[in-house]
Write an enzyme that holds these catalytic residues in place. Structure first.
Site, PDB file in Angstrom:
ATOM      1  N   CYS A   1      -6.462  -3.776   6.689  1.00  0.00           N
ATOM      2  CA  CYS A   1      -7.622  -2.892   6.554  1.00  0.00           C
ATOM      3  C   CYS A   1      -8.741  -3.501   5.733  1.00  0.00           C
ATOM      4  O   CYS A   1      -9.917  -3.203   5.965  1.00  0.00           O
ATOM      5  CB  CYS A   1      -7.200  -1.539   5.987  1.00  0.00           C
TER       6      CYS A   1
ATOM      7  N   CYS B   1       0.833  -1.200   0.000  1.00  0.00           N
ATOM      8  CA  CYS B   1       0.000   0.000   0.000  1.00  0.00           C
ATOM      9  C   CYS B   1       0.869   1.252   0.000  1.00  0.00           C
ATOM     10  O   CYS B   1       0.603   2.208  -0.737  1.00  0.00           O
ATOM     11  CB  CYS B   1      -0.927  -0.002   1.215  1.00  0.00           C
TER      12      CYS B   1
END
Length: 370
Positions: free
Chosen positions: A198, A101
Site C-alpha cells: 500500500c 500491519c
C-alpha cells in the site's frame, strides 16, 4: 456487541460492516489514514488507504447509516511497518509488510484504542473464521480457499482473537460478496482489489527501496564464490528471483540461475541452480500462538511460507526459545524475514519469522557450485 468496523474503502470491509449491522450489533465505522502524503487517487488496483479509499469508506458507512470516523495512524504505521520494511531489507531479509500491519496496526494499535473506547470487537473484511471450542477460541481458514487470508492473520494472539469479528469467513466466494454489495446499494461493489504494497502504490519496489536504502554496485557470485556478474544494489534482489540478473558468465550446464542468498554486509548476491533453492530446515525466535499454545514441544503440522503457497506437511519443534521446522518435502526459495504459519488442518496454530534456513542439499554439493 459494540463493534468497531475497520473500513478500508474496499468491498470486503463494507460488506463485513453491513453484516455486523444486520446482526444487530452497535456498529461504528473507522478508516485508518496511514499516510500523510498519500496519493489522491488510486491507479487501477494498486495500493489502498488513499484519499479516494477514505471517501469510498465514508459513502459505505453513510449507506449503512452508521457513524464514521477517520483516525490518523500514519506515524505509528511509518514507525512499525514502513521503517521495519526498510530495516529488514537493509539486513538482507524479505519482510511481509501485511503481516506487520495486521500485527502492529490493525490488531494492536487499532484494537487497543477500540477496547479503551468500550468496543467489544474490531470487525474486518478478512476471509478467515473464528471457532469457539471447549479449549478456547480458534482461528481457522475461510470457506473460500482462493480468498483465505488466515496466513496474514497468523500473528494474532489469543487475547486479540477474543476481540475480533470476521463476518466473511463462511462466505463461499468473493463473487457472492460483490453481489451482496450490489444488492445493498454499496458503490464499491465492483471496485478492484488492491494487490500491491500500500505504501508503494506504483508497484516499483526496487526504485522505492533504492531511494531509502541506497544503490551501491556489488558482485553477483556463485556458491563457490566465483564472480559471475554485478548488481546495482543488493536490496533489489530476493531469494528465488530469476529475472533481471544480467549475468556475464553462463552456468556450466547452461541452465538458468536463481538468487540463493543476499549478503548485505558484503553487498553480495549469491546465485545458483534451481535445485539449490530447496530448503530442508527453517527456524526463528520471533514466534506467537494463535489461541492456545501447543501442549508438546514437538508437533506434526502443515506449514505455509507465503500467503498463497501450498501448505507442506512438516515436523515442528519448540525448544530454547525458538521454533524449528523440518518439512517432509523441501520448501523452495525461502528467505529470512518471511513468515512461516503453522496449521493443524484448517486451524492456525501460530507463526514465526524465519531467521535461519538450511539447504536440503549436502554442503559439499553446494560448495562445488552444483
Amino acid at each position: 456487541m459494540r463493534i468497531l468496523a475497520a473500513m478500508s474503502g474496499g468491498v470486503d470491509s463494507a460488506v463485513a460492516a453491513a453484516r455486523a449491522v444486520e446482526a444487530g450489533h452497535d456498529v461504528v465505522g473507522v478508516h485508518l489514514a496511514l499516510s500523510r502524503a498519500g496519493g489522491t487517487l488510486r491507479t487501477g488496483s494498486r495500493g489502498c488507504c488513499t484519499i479516494e479509499d477514505a471517501m469510498d469508506a465514508r459513502r459505505a458507512a453513510d449507506r449503512l447509516g452508521i457513524p464514521f470516523y477517520v483516525w490518523d495512524f500514519s506515524e505509528r504505521f511509518r514507525d512499525d511497518v514502513i521503517e521495519d520494511f526498510v530495516s529488514e531489507y537493509k539486513a538482507g531479509r524479505t519482510p511481509n509488510p501485511c503481516m506487520r500491519c495486521n500485527e502492529r496496526i490493525k490488531f494492536a494499535a487499532l484494537l487497543e484504542r477500540a477496547v479503551e473506547l468500550g468496543f467489544d470487537a474490531v470487525c474486518t473484511g478478512h476471509y478467515a473464521s473464528l471457532v469457539e471450542t471447549p479449549d478456547g477460541l480458534e482461528l481457522h481458514r475461510a470457506s473460500d480457499a482462493a480468498k483465505d487470508q488466515s496466513y496474514v492473520l497468523g500473528v494474532l494472539t489469543a487475547e486479540q482473537l477474543a476481540h475480533t469479528y470476521f463476518p466473511l469467513g463462511a462466505t463461499p466466494s468473493k463473487a457472492l460478496v460483490r453481489a451482496e454489495a450490489e444488492s445493498r446499494g454499496l458503490s464499491v461493489a465492483h471496485k478492484p482489489d488492491s494487490h500491491d504494497i500500500c505504501f508503494i502504490p506504483d508497484g516499483d519496489t526496487r526504485g522505492w527501496l533504492a531511494e531509502r536504502v541506497g544503490a551501491e554496485t556489488g558482485d553477483i557470485v556463485d556458491a563457490s564464490g566465483a564472480v559471475v556478474g554485478s548488481h546495482d544494489g543488493a536490496h533489489a534482489y530476493t531469494v528465488g528471483q530469476r529475472r533481471g540478473l544480467r549475468l556475464g558468465v553462463p552456468a556450466p550446464d547452461g541452465k538458468p540461475r536463481f538468487v540463493l542468498e543476499v549478503r548485505p554486509v558484503t553487498n553480495t548476491v549469491v546465485v545458483g541452480p534451481k535445485d539449490a533453492l530447496a530448503i530442508g530446515e527453517i527456524s526463528g525466535e520471533r514466534f506467537s500462538w494463535a489461541g492456545r499454545a501447543p501442549e508438546a514441544a514437538e508437533l506434526r503440522c502443515d506449514v505455509q511460507i507465503r500467503a498463497h503457497a501450498d501448505p507442506v506437511p512438516a515436523r515442528a519443534e519448540v525448544r530454547d526459545g525458538s521454533v524449528t521446522v523440518w518439512p517432509e518435502t523441501p520448501f523452495e526459495g525461502v528467505a529470512p524475514g518471511q513468515t512461516a504459519v503453522l496449521y493443524d488442518g484448517t486451524r492456525v496454530v501460530g507463526q514465526f519469522t524465519i531467521d535461519r534456513t538450511v539447504s536440503a542439499l549436502p554442503a559439499a554439493t553446494l560448495s562445488a557450485g552444483v
